[in-house]
Design an enzyme around this catalytic site. Structure first.
Site, PDB file in Angstrom:
ATOM      1  N   ASN A  10       9.045  26.641   8.536  1.00  0.00           N
ATOM      2  CA  ASN A  10       9.383  25.227   8.714  1.00  0.00           C
ATOM      3  C   ASN A  10       8.126  24.523   9.228  1.00  0.00           C
ATOM      4  O   ASN A  10       7.776  24.661  10.393  1.00  0.00           O
ATOM      5  CB  ASN A  10      10.535  25.100   9.722  1.00  0.00           C
ATOM      6  CG  ASN A  10      10.837  23.641  10.033  1.00  0.00           C
ATOM      7  OD1 ASN A  10      10.324  22.728   9.379  1.00  0.00           O
ATOM      8  ND2 ASN A  10      11.683  23.423  11.039  1.00  0.00           N
ATOM      9  N   TRP A  11       7.482  23.807   8.336  1.00  0.00           N
ATOM     10  CA  TRP A  11       6.235  23.139   8.721  1.00  0.00           C
ATOM     11  C   TRP A  11       6.462  21.882   9.555  1.00  0.00           C
ATOM     12  O   TRP A  11       5.499  21.284  10.047  1.00  0.00           O
ATOM     13  CB  TRP A  11       5.422  22.799   7.458  1.00  0.00           C
ATOM     14  CG  TRP A  11       4.685  23.970   6.882  1.00  0.00           C
ATOM     15  CD1 TRP A  11       4.635  25.246   7.377  1.00  0.00           C
ATOM     16  CD2 TRP A  11       3.878  23.974   5.687  1.00  0.00           C
ATOM     17  NE1 TRP A  11       3.852  26.036   6.579  1.00  0.00           N
ATOM     18  CE2 TRP A  11       3.363  25.288   5.530  1.00  0.00           C
ATOM     19  CE3 TRP A  11       3.529  23.000   4.742  1.00  0.00           C
ATOM     20  CZ2 TRP A  11       2.530  25.641   4.472  1.00  0.00           C
ATOM     21  CZ3 TRP A  11       2.700  23.370   3.684  1.00  0.00           C
ATOM     22  CH2 TRP A  11       2.211  24.672   3.555  1.00  0.00           C
ATOM     23  N   LYS A  12       7.705  21.444   9.666  1.00  0.00           N
ATOM     24  CA  LYS A  12       7.997  20.201  10.418  1.00  0.00           C
ATOM     25  C   LYS A  12       7.096  19.093   9.887  1.00  0.00           C
ATOM     26  O   LYS A  12       6.857  19.026   8.685  1.00  0.00           O
ATOM     27  CB  LYS A  12       7.857  20.456  11.919  1.00  0.00           C
ATOM     28  CG  LYS A  12       8.659  21.699  12.337  1.00  0.00           C
ATOM     29  CD  LYS A  12       8.796  21.902  13.809  1.00  0.00           C
ATOM     30  CE  LYS A  12       9.624  23.161  14.064  1.00  0.00           C
ATOM     31  NZ  LYS A  12       9.897  23.383  15.465  1.00  0.00           N
ATOM     32  N   HIS A  97      18.886  21.022  12.190  1.00  0.00           N
ATOM     33  CA  HIS A  97      17.796  21.584  12.989  1.00  0.00           C
ATOM     34  C   HIS A  97      17.820  20.950  14.377  1.00  0.00           C
ATOM     35  O   HIS A  97      18.167  19.779  14.545  1.00  0.00           O
ATOM     36  CB  HIS A  97      16.445  21.321  12.314  1.00  0.00           C
ATOM     37  CG  HIS A  97      15.323  22.035  12.998  1.00  0.00           C
ATOM     38  ND1 HIS A  97      14.689  21.497  14.099  1.00  0.00           N
ATOM     39  CD2 HIS A  97      14.762  23.253  12.799  1.00  0.00           C
ATOM     40  CE1 HIS A  97      13.778  22.367  14.521  1.00  0.00           C
ATOM     41  NE2 HIS A  97      13.797  23.431  13.754  1.00  0.00           N
ATOM     42  N   GLU A  99      15.630  19.707  16.193  1.00  0.00           N
ATOM     43  CA  GLU A  99      14.933  18.412  16.348  1.00  0.00           C
ATOM     44  C   GLU A  99      15.723  17.277  15.714  1.00  0.00           C
ATOM     45  O   GLU A  99      15.705  16.148  16.205  1.00  0.00           O
ATOM     46  CB  GLU A  99      13.515  18.525  15.766  1.00  0.00           C
ATOM     47  CG  GLU A  99      12.610  19.317  16.708  1.00  0.00           C
ATOM     48  CD  GLU A  99      11.702  20.311  16.017  1.00  0.00           C
ATOM     49  OE1 GLU A  99      11.336  20.092  14.856  1.00  0.00           O
ATOM     50  OE2 GLU A  99      11.367  21.342  16.643  1.00  0.00           O
ATOM     51  N   GLU A 169      18.697  29.123  16.451  1.00  0.00           N
ATOM     52  CA  GLU A 169      17.464  28.688  17.103  1.00  0.00           C
ATOM     53  C   GLU A 169      17.801  28.128  18.480  1.00  0.00           C
ATOM     54  O   GLU A 169      18.177  26.955  18.602  1.00  0.00           O
ATOM     55  CB  GLU A 169      16.780  27.594  16.267  1.00  0.00           C
ATOM     56  CG  GLU A 169      16.372  28.049  14.884  1.00  0.00           C
ATOM     57  CD  GLU A 169      15.239  27.193  14.328  1.00  0.00           C
ATOM     58  OE1 GLU A 169      14.212  27.772  13.943  1.00  0.00           O
ATOM     59  OE2 GLU A 169      15.360  25.954  14.303  1.00  0.00           O
ATOM     60  N   GLY A 175       9.152  26.086  20.073  1.00  0.00           N
ATOM     61  CA  GLY A 175       7.868  25.482  20.397  1.00  0.00           C
ATOM     62  C   GLY A 175       7.451  25.654  21.844  1.00  0.00           C
ATOM     63  O   GLY A 175       6.547  24.986  22.330  1.00  0.00           O
ATOM     64  N   SER A 214       9.766  30.271  18.668  1.00  0.00           N
ATOM     65  CA  SER A 214       8.550  30.957  19.117  1.00  0.00           C
ATOM     66  C   SER A 214       8.400  32.357  18.523  1.00  0.00           C
ATOM     67  O   SER A 214       7.846  33.253  19.170  1.00  0.00           O
ATOM     68  CB  SER A 214       8.476  30.996  20.651  1.00  0.00           C
ATOM     69  OG  SER A 214       8.399  29.681  21.166  1.00  0.00           O
ATOM     70  N   GLY A 235       8.253  28.027  13.040  1.00  0.00           N
ATOM     71  CA  GLY A 235       7.564  26.745  13.066  1.00  0.00           C
ATOM     72  C   GLY A 235       6.071  26.950  13.256  1.00  0.00           C
ATOM     73  O   GLY A 235       5.320  27.206  12.309  1.00  0.00           O
ATOM     74  N   GLY A 236       5.617  26.862  14.507  1.00  0.00           N
ATOM     75  CA  GLY A 236       4.190  26.884  14.832  1.00  0.00           C
ATOM     76  C   GLY A 236       3.395  27.995  14.154  1.00  0.00           C
ATOM     77  O   GLY A 236       2.314  27.757  13.600  1.00  0.00           O
TER      78      GLY A 236
HETATM   79  P1  13P Z   1       8.577  27.386  16.654  1.00  0.00           P
HETATM   80  O1  13P Z   1       8.423  28.624  15.823  1.00  0.00           O
HETATM   81  O2  13P Z   1       7.364  26.520  16.663  1.00  0.00           O
HETATM   82  O3  13P Z   1       9.129  27.687  18.005  1.00  0.00           O
HETATM   83  O4  13P Z   1       9.703  26.510  15.902  1.00  0.00           O
HETATM   84  C1  13P Z   1      10.900  27.109  15.549  1.00  0.00           C
HETATM   85  C2  13P Z   1      11.638  26.185  14.666  1.00  0.00           C
HETATM   86  O5  13P Z   1      12.098  25.152  15.090  1.00  0.00           O
HETATM   87  C3  13P Z   1      11.760  26.546  13.249  1.00  0.00           C
HETATM   88  O6  13P Z   1      12.685  25.739  12.610  1.00  0.00           O
END
Ligand code: 13P
Length: 250
Positions: A10-12, A97, A99, A169, A175, A214, A235-236
């Site tokens: 997930n590149w956000k 999600h 966010e 999640e 994050g 994470s 994500g990250g």
């Molecule tokens: P991180 O891997 O940056 O914690 O993000 C997780 C996430 O929200 C994937 O959708």
């Protein structure tokens, strides 16, 4: 049959089309097709075409979008429909999600409508669930996750529920560098698995339940090997091609 583990990036709101092309050049050199896993990218909607172009020789790599609107079309400035996303090459969509829920105020009823819209358009919803830190501390993790799971699937028939993907999640792990312990993730995944069985029976026994929060190259193996963990939503650590290739090769 055990389903293949799913590795989802997930590149956000990261990576322009140009960044994506550079990323893919490196990533594709470092990740040769492997039939025993599924790799999915969720780039920003405007970057999707660039990623789609970069992977046109690699049918093993799949695409998704990070959000859709539930209506077919109309006066919804700034939104994209499921059909548009499907046409652009997205087979999956993230729904609910953390966010979307906690930064943009998305409600359970909206996740329900989005899952239904995804299904109508022939896309697979990846329904994201997870508790906030204060909910975990109050012992409400299972209740929160079950509420979100029931709401997101409420208007789907059992066959559709059987073909979707769930992502657990925990909000406090996203994050933050704080990963759930594999056994804690397993315990919540087991709760999700039981509820899926109650909602849609035997057909959900191999439904992929991804862990996100994470996850990185260092902890991916322990997480992916934990009971009931069917993949990772990252994500990250999916933003750098080398790190992501390492995770996907886990
Ligand atoms: P991180 O891997 O940056 O914690 O993000 C997780 C996430 O929200 C994937 O959708």
């Amino acid at each position: 049959m055990i389903r293949k583990p799913v590795f989802a990036a997930n590149w956000k709101m990261n990576h322009t089309s140009r960044d994506a092309k550079t990323f893919m050049r490196t990533f594709l050199m470092q990740y040769a097709r492997r039939p025993d896993r599924t790799v999915v990218f969720f780039p920003p909607a405007l970057t999707l075409a660039a990623v789609s172009d970069a992977i046109k020789e690699r049918q093993d790599i799949l695409l998704g979008v990070q959000n859709i609107h539930w209506e077919l079309k109309g006066a919804f400035t700034g939104e994209q429909s499921a059909e548009m996303s499907r046409e652009a090459g997205a087979a999956f969509v993230l729904v609910g999600h953390s966010e979307r829920r906690h930064v943009f105020g998305e409600k359970d009823e909206e996740t329900q409508k989005k899952c239904a819209a995804a299904n109508r358009a022939g896309m697979t919803p990846v329904l994201c669930v997870g508790e906030k830190l204060e909910e975990r501390e109050r012992g409400e993790t299972d209740a929160v996750v079950l509420r979100q799971l029931r709401a997101g699937t409420a208007s789907l028939d059992p066959a559709t529920i059987g073909s979707m993907i769930i992502a657990y999640e925990p909000v406090w792990a996203i994050g933050t560098g704080k990963t759930a312990q594999p056994e804690d993730a397993s315990a919540v995944h087991a709760v999700i698995r039981r509820e899926l069985a109650a909602l849609a029976g035997e057909r959900t026994k191999d439904t992929p339940i991804l862990y996100g929060g994470s996850a990185n190259a260092g902890n991916a193996a322990a997480l992916i090997n934990a009971a009931n963990v069917g993949g990772l939503l990252v994500g990250g650590a999916s933003l750098e091609p080398e790190a992501w290739a390492t995770i996907v090769r886990t």
